[in-house]
Design an enzyme around this catalytic site. Structure first.
Site, PDB file in Angstrom:
ATOM      1  N   SER A  24       0.810  -1.216   0.000  1.00 39.53           N
ATOM      2  CA  SER A  24       0.000   0.000   0.000  1.00 39.53           C
ATOM      3  C   SER A  24       0.846   1.271   0.000  1.00 39.53           C
ATOM      4  O   SER A  24       0.351   2.342  -0.340  1.00 39.53           O
ATOM      5  CB  SER A  24      -0.952  -0.004   1.187  1.00 39.53           C
ATOM      6  OG  SER A  24      -0.209  -0.099   2.387  1.00 39.53           O
ATOM      7  N   ASP A 264      -1.835   6.407  11.768  1.00 42.25           N
ATOM      8  CA  ASP A 264      -1.156   5.861  10.602  1.00 42.25           C
ATOM      9  C   ASP A 264       0.148   6.629  10.402  1.00 42.25           C
ATOM     10  O   ASP A 264       0.164   7.729   9.842  1.00 42.25           O
ATOM     11  CB  ASP A 264      -2.048   5.980   9.364  1.00 42.25           C
ATOM     12  CG  ASP A 264      -1.401   5.331   8.138  1.00 42.25           C
ATOM     13  OD1 ASP A 264      -0.189   5.010   8.187  1.00 42.25           O
ATOM     14  OD2 ASP A 264      -2.104   5.152   7.121  1.00 42.25           O
ATOM     15  N   HIS A 267       1.829   5.365   6.140  1.00 41.49           N
ATOM     16  CA  HIS A 267       1.494   6.024   4.866  1.00 41.49           C
ATOM     17  C   HIS A 267       1.751   7.523   4.989  1.00 41.49           C
ATOM     18  O   HIS A 267       1.963   8.036   6.079  1.00 41.49           O
ATOM     19  CB  HIS A 267       0.042   5.745   4.501  1.00 41.49           C
ATOM     20  CG  HIS A 267      -0.234   4.282   4.309  1.00 41.49           C
ATOM     21  ND1 HIS A 267      -0.613   3.473   5.348  1.00 41.49           N
ATOM     22  CD2 HIS A 267      -0.138   3.496   3.228  1.00 41.49           C
ATOM     23  CE1 HIS A 267      -0.756   2.227   4.897  1.00 41.49           C
ATOM     24  NE2 HIS A 267      -0.463   2.207   3.616  1.00 41.49           N
TER      25      HIS A 267
END
Ligand SMILES: *[C@@H]1O[C@H](CO)[C@@H](O)[C@H](O)[C@H]1NC(C)=O
Ligand SMILES: *[C@@H]1O[C@H](CO)[C@@H](O)[C@H](O)[C@H]1NC(C)=O
Ligand SMILES: *[C@@H]1O[C@H](CO)[C@@H](O)[C@H](O)[C@H]1NC(C)=O
Ligand SMILES: *[C@@H]1O[C@H](CO)[C@@H](O)[C@H](O)[C@H]1NC(C)=O
Length: 296
Positions: A24, A264, A267
């Site tokens: 990702s 997070d 990312h």
């Protein structure tokens, strides 16, 4: 370094396929590329996912076409680059899944014919993502429970190198491998309350962060063995400074921060750091243009 020019990039990609393969964080870079290129296109409805799919993390692949340039910017989800699936029938009962480290991901057929491929892997090579789910490595249709994380990774990178050597014609396809993108969970891990929302400045000194990530070594070894066929997109060190650049509490689909959720710190916000990775990708591509332009 050549500075990024969306229109020039699109002209270079005319009639071509730019493919991102990996986890990702690779999707993060692919999204950045879509946004960067879209700035040069007036008619945004002429940029479309070819199957009408929305961008979600659940899709195996997503292909955006820039109609007026007849080019596609594609993402294939392949967090390990090798396939993960059911173990062979003769396996011990406690083996729930296996990573077939001597085979390339089943979606690899779709990568063929790309003009540029940008690989990455790294974040899924952890005990938590593999062994804790009762997943083990499989070689020659047999599960080998004594094969550890590093051996499994090294074997997979060898498999990747052999695939590139056998399937990629360097006069047609430019291959890049992006190095490990560091996470910045401060005061804990992703699971134990590590945060990064309070980080508003990059690190100033290199002594403050981890210098190397273990996946980079075996990766470099295989890239070197391909002697010039693959360009290493080496972003680990420059990204390590950017503890301030992650999605932190803003990753949910809402413009409200969610302070009570896990953060997070893997990312990255966009616009943001992955744009820099793409600037470097662009500078490398533009410094050695494709030998023949594609007709529209
Ligand atoms: C569009 O690009 C593809 C390659 O991705 C090529 O096969 C096709 O011929 C091109 N179409 C036109 C109309 O040029
Ligand atoms: C924008 O692109 C769409 C899709 O190709 C097309 O239907 C539409 O006519 C275009 N609009 C303009 C103003 O060119
Ligand atoms: C299983 O993996 C370990 C570690 O790589 C290796 O030493 C051993 O020979 C392997 N076993 C078999 C049966 O291949
Ligand atoms: C957040 O940053 C402020 C200002 O630098 C500092 O005073 C505070 O202690 C930090 N909070 C946490 C949880 O790190």
């Amino acid at each position: 370094m050549h500075s990024f020019n969306s229109e020039r990039m699109l002209n270079m990609l005319r009639g071509r396929r730019l493919v991102f393969v990996g986890d990702s964080i690779g999707r993060n870079q692919w999204e950045s590329m879509l946004c960067l290129l879209a700035t040069a296109v007036k008619n945004k409805t002429s940029i479309r996912e070819v199957n009408g799919e929305p961008i979600t993390k659940h899709k195996g692949f997503l292909i955006f076409k820039f109609e007026s340039y007849n080019c596609t910017v594609e993402y294939y989800r392949s967090p390990f680059l090798v396939p993960q699936g059911s173990p062979p029938r003769n396996s011990p009962k406690d083996v729930l899944c296996s990573l077939k480290v001597d085979k390339m991901d089943w979606t690899s057929k779709r990568w063929l014919g790309a003009d540029v491929i940008v690989f990455n892997t790294g974040h899924w090579w952890s005990d938590g993502k593999i062994f804790k789910g009762n997943c083990f490595f499989e070689v020659g249709n047999k599960v080998n429970k004594s094969m550890g994380l590093r051996e499994g990774f090294a074997k997979s990178m060898q498999t990747w190198r052999k695939w590139v050597a056998a399937n990629i014609d360097p006069s047609k396809t430019r291959v890049f491998f992006r190095t490990y993108a560091p996470a910045h969970f401060i005061g804990g891990t992703w699971k134990t309350g590590g945060t990064c929302d309070n980080e508003t400045e990059p690190y100033e000194e290199r002594t403050k962060f981890e210098r190397e990530f273990w996946t980079n070594g075996p990766l470099l070894k295989q890239v070197e063995a391909l002697s010039g066929k693959v360009h290493l997109l080496d972003i680990t060190k420059l990204s390590s400074f950017r503890k301030d650049a992650h999605s932190s509490i803003y990753y949910v689909e809402s413009n409200q921060p969610r302070p009570f959720r896990r953060q997070d710190c893997s990312h990255w916000c966009l616009p943001g750091l992955p744009d820099t990775w793409n600037h470097l990708l662009y500078a490398t591509l533009i410094s050695a243009p494709f030998s023949s332009p594609q007709p529209l």
